[in-house]
Design a protein around this motif. Structure first.
Motif, short mmCIF file in Angstrom:
data_model
loop_
_atom_site.label_atom_id
_atom_site.label_comp_id
_atom_site.label_asym_id
_atom_site.label_seq_id
_atom_site.Cartn_x
_atom_site.Cartn_y
_atom_site.Cartn_z
N UNK A 109 0.84 -1.20 0.00
CA UNK A 109 0.00 0.00 0.00
C UNK A 109 0.87 1.25 0.00
N UNK A 110 1.96 1.21 0.78
CA UNK A 110 2.88 2.33 0.82
C UNK A 110 3.50 2.56 -0.55
N UNK A 111 3.92 1.47 -1.22
CA UNK A 111 4.49 1.59 -2.56
C UNK A 111 3.46 2.15 -3.54
N UNK A 112 2.23 1.64 -3.43
CA UNK A 112 1.18 2.14 -4.33
C UNK A 112 0.92 3.63 -4.09
N UNK A 113 0.90 4.00 -2.80
CA UNK A 113 0.69 5.43 -2.48
C UNK A 113 1.83 6.25 -3.05
N UNK A 114 3.07 5.76 -2.88
CA UNK A 114 4.24 6.48 -3.40
C UNK A 114 4.17 6.59 -4.92
N UNK A 115 3.79 5.49 -5.56
CA UNK A 115 3.66 5.50 -7.04
C UNK A 115 2.57 6.47 -7.48
N UNK A 116 1.44 6.42 -6.77
CA UNK A 116 0.35 7.33 -7.10
C UNK A 116 0.78 8.78 -6.88
N UNK A 117 1.55 9.02 -5.80
CA UNK A 117 2.04 10.37 -5.50
C UNK A 117 2.96 10.84 -6.62
N UNK A 118 3.90 9.94 -7.03
CA UNK A 118 4.81 10.30 -8.12
C UNK A 118 4.06 10.55 -9.41
N UNK A 119 3.06 9.69 -9.67
CA UNK A 119 2.27 9.87 -10.89
C UNK A 119 1.51 11.19 -10.84
N UNK A 120 0.96 11.51 -9.64
CA UNK A 120 0.23 12.76 -9.50
C UNK A 120 1.18 13.95 -9.66
N UNK A 121 2.38 13.86 -9.06
CA UNK A 121 3.35 14.95 -9.22
C UNK A 121 3.78 15.10 -10.68
N UNK A 122 4.00 13.96 -11.35
CA UNK A 122 4.36 14.02 -12.77
C UNK A 122 3.24 14.65 -13.57
N UNK A 123 2.02 14.27 -13.22
CA UNK A 123 0.86 14.85 -13.91
C UNK A 123 0.79 16.34 -13.68
N UNK A 124 1.02 16.74 -12.40
CA UNK A 124 0.99 18.17 -12.07
C UNK A 124 2.10 18.89 -12.83
N UNK A 125 3.31 18.29 -12.89
CA UNK A 125 4.41 18.90 -13.63
C UNK A 125 4.07 19.02 -15.11
N UNK A 126 3.50 17.97 -15.65
CA UNK A 126 3.12 18.01 -17.07
C UNK A 126 2.07 19.08 -17.33
N UNK A 127 1.09 19.13 -16.43
CA UNK A 127 0.04 20.15 -16.61
C UNK A 127 0.65 21.53 -16.45
N UNK A 128 1.53 21.69 -15.44
CA UNK A 128 2.16 22.99 -15.23
C UNK A 128 3.03 23.37 -16.43
N UNK A 129 3.77 22.39 -16.96
CA UNK A 129 4.61 22.66 -18.13
C UNK A 129 3.75 23.02 -19.33
N UNK A 130 2.68 22.26 -19.51
CA UNK A 130 1.78 22.55 -20.63
C UNK A 130 1.18 23.93 -20.49
N UNK A 131 0.73 24.25 -19.27
CA UNK A 131 0.13 25.56 -19.04
C UNK A 131 1.19 26.65 -19.24
#
Length: 164
Positions: A109-131
């Protein structure tokens, strides 16, 4: 007085009759009577010895039964102890398995949370970069409508590149 003191003839005939009865009894009756008495004595002795043997056998059987009962008690106690030990081992094993499983699930669960967190941060970075790119594009389009501004911007970038 003759009644009180018997005569010699009477004593003689009584003695002869007694000896004759004694002889006849010893000849015909004493041997069978003695034989039956000996036989009865032997049967009584045999019955007594058999009773004594039976008593000894009963004591031996009783001792064997006590020994068997004691062995059965010891075996019962050993089986109960073994069952309790097995039960404790099963409970301990179940606890260990549950603990390992909970640790594994927690780590997963901790790994999944970490992966989800990284995916969310990557998504935020991508959205921020796109914006950011879209904002920069709009700003550049707005500022670089004329060719002189474009030339000046290119010159600034080239200066920055050479300095870095």
């Amino acid at each position: 007085m003759e009644l009180v003191t018997p005569g010699i003839g009477l004593i003689f005939w009584q003695t002869i009759t007694f000896v004759l009865v004694l002889f006849l009894l010893s000849k015909f009756a004493w041997r069978p009577i003695m034989a039956s008495l000996r036989e009865r004595e032997q049967s009584i002795e045999s019955a007594l010895s058999m009773a004594e043997r039976a008593k000894l056998e009963m004591q031996a059987l009783k001792a064997d039964n006590e020994k068997l009962l004691q062995e059965a008690r010891v075996e019962r106690d050993r089986i109960l102890k073994e069952a309790v030990d097995n039960g404790r081992a099963i409970v301990e094993d179940a606890k260990n398995r549950a603990s390992a499983e909970s640790t594994r699930i927690f780590a997963q669960a901790k790994d999944e949370i970490e992966n989800e967190k990284k995916a969310a941060l990557a998504e935020v970075k991508n959205v921020a970069a796109t914006v950011s790119i879209e904002i920069a594009e709009r700003i550049l389009k707005h500022e670089l409508r004329d060719t002189n501004s474009q030339q000046a911007l290119v010159q600034d970038y080239l200066k920055d590149l050479k300095l870095n």
